[in-house]
Design a protein around this motif. Sequence first.
Motif, mmCIF file in Angstrom:
data_model
loop_
_atom_site.group_PDB
_atom_site.id
_atom_site.type_symbol
_atom_site.label_atom_id
_atom_site.label_comp_id
_atom_site.label_asym_id
_atom_site.label_seq_id
_atom_site.Cartn_x
_atom_site.Cartn_y
_atom_site.Cartn_z
ATOM 1 N N CYS A 75 93.789 5.840 -126.337
ATOM 2 C CA CYS A 75 95.097 5.179 -126.412
ATOM 3 C C CYS A 75 96.059 5.904 -127.347
ATOM 4 C CB CYS A 75 94.948 3.734 -126.860
ATOM 5 S SG CYS A 75 94.043 2.699 -125.689
ATOM 6 N N ARG A 76 95.542 6.653 -128.297
ATOM 7 C CA ARG A 76 96.392 7.375 -129.245
ATOM 8 C C ARG A 76 97.088 8.564 -128.611
ATOM 9 N NH1 ARG A 76 92.103 7.422 -134.291
ATOM 10 N NH2 ARG A 76 91.299 5.362 -133.807
ATOM 11 N N ALA A 121 101.445 5.619 -122.684
ATOM 12 C CA ALA A 121 101.607 4.681 -123.799
ATOM 13 C C ALA A 121 103.060 4.426 -124.148
ATOM 14 C CB ALA A 121 100.854 5.183 -125.032
ATOM 15 N N ARG A 122 103.896 5.424 -123.959
ATOM 16 C CA ARG A 122 105.318 5.258 -124.259
ATOM 17 C C ARG A 122 105.918 4.080 -123.508
ATOM 18 N NH1 ARG A 122 106.542 9.697 -121.764
ATOM 19 N NH2 ARG A 122 104.816 11.046 -122.270
ATOM 20 N N CYS A 149 102.734 0.359 -124.510
ATOM 21 C CA CYS A 149 101.735 0.224 -125.577
ATOM 22 C C CYS A 149 102.268 0.642 -126.935
ATOM 23 C CB CYS A 149 100.476 1.007 -125.216
ATOM 24 S SG CYS A 149 99.739 0.452 -123.660
ATOM 25 N N ASP A 150 103.038 1.734 -126.969
ATOM 26 C CA ASP A 150 103.591 2.179 -128.249
ATOM 27 C C ASP A 150 104.565 1.156 -128.821
ATOM 28 O OD1 ASP A 150 102.074 4.464 -128.071
ATOM 29 O OD2 ASP A 150 103.756 5.802 -127.643
ATOM 30 N N TRP A 184 102.426 -1.689 -130.244
ATOM 31 C CA TRP A 184 101.765 -1.266 -131.484
ATOM 32 C C TRP A 184 102.785 -1.123 -132.611
ATOM 33 C CZ3 TRP A 184 97.416 -2.015 -133.526
ATOM 34 C CH2 TRP A 184 97.030 -1.332 -134.679
ATOM 35 N N ALA A 185 104.003 -0.674 -132.301
ATOM 36 C CA ALA A 185 105.053 -0.587 -133.322
ATOM 37 C C ALA A 185 105.361 -1.969 -133.895
ATOM 38 C CB ALA A 185 106.314 0.053 -132.747
ATOM 39 N N HIS A 238 99.576 5.699 -138.752
ATOM 40 C CA HIS A 238 100.157 4.573 -138.022
ATOM 41 C C HIS A 238 99.357 4.181 -136.786
ATOM 42 C CE1 HIS A 238 103.570 3.838 -140.537
ATOM 43 N NE2 HIS A 238 103.925 5.107 -140.492
ATOM 44 N N ASP A 239 98.208 4.832 -136.544
ATOM 45 C CA ASP A 239 97.320 4.397 -135.469
ATOM 46 C C ASP A 239 96.407 3.271 -135.945
ATOM 47 O OD1 ASP A 239 98.212 6.127 -133.445
ATOM 48 O OD2 ASP A 239 96.969 7.760 -134.225
ATOM 49 N N LYS A 270 94.584 1.032 -133.183
ATOM 50 C CA LYS A 270 95.498 0.739 -132.088
ATOM 51 C C LYS A 270 94.741 0.354 -130.824
ATOM 52 C CE LYS A 270 99.040 3.182 -129.388
ATOM 53 N NZ LYS A 270 99.794 4.447 -129.292
#
Length: 148
Positions: free
Chosen positions: A21-22, A27-28, A31-32, A35-36, A66-67, A81
């Motif tokens: 996922c990282r 992810a953009r 998911c990002d 997570w943000a 930040h993960d 994440k």
Amino acid sequence: MDTRFCVHYKGDGYPPSNRYCRECTVARAACDALWARVVGLSQSNNGGAVMLAGTRAAMYPHPENHDFVRLKINCCWNLPKEDFLYFIATGHAGMGRKGHRDDPKSSPSMTRQEPYVQAIAAALGGDECTEIRNVRRVQKGLRSISGT
């Protein structure tokens, strides 16, 4: 872990693929952003403890990566994440046992993240949270959201 939790997941659930996922290029899309929101929640008390309702745990930002966010009761541990995103898809983020990595109730990191992931999701708005709904759509491959 159930490697079918997301149609975009590429891996067998074993390190290092359990951390996919990282680096996921999709992810953009959603998911990002979710997570943000989690990282933002961890930072919402100027680096101080953010208490997770219904638990004895506090959440903190991870100082270097930040993960992850940090969780603490008596000791500190990381919430990655992918464990949170796995919970969003499956409703599970439990402890795994050696030799049972394919248990669908186990988190990708094989650490118990319940009930903390539930408390974080609830703090973000639960099923009414736009980012959570968007992640679930992307994970299922139902449709893209705008900008993807």
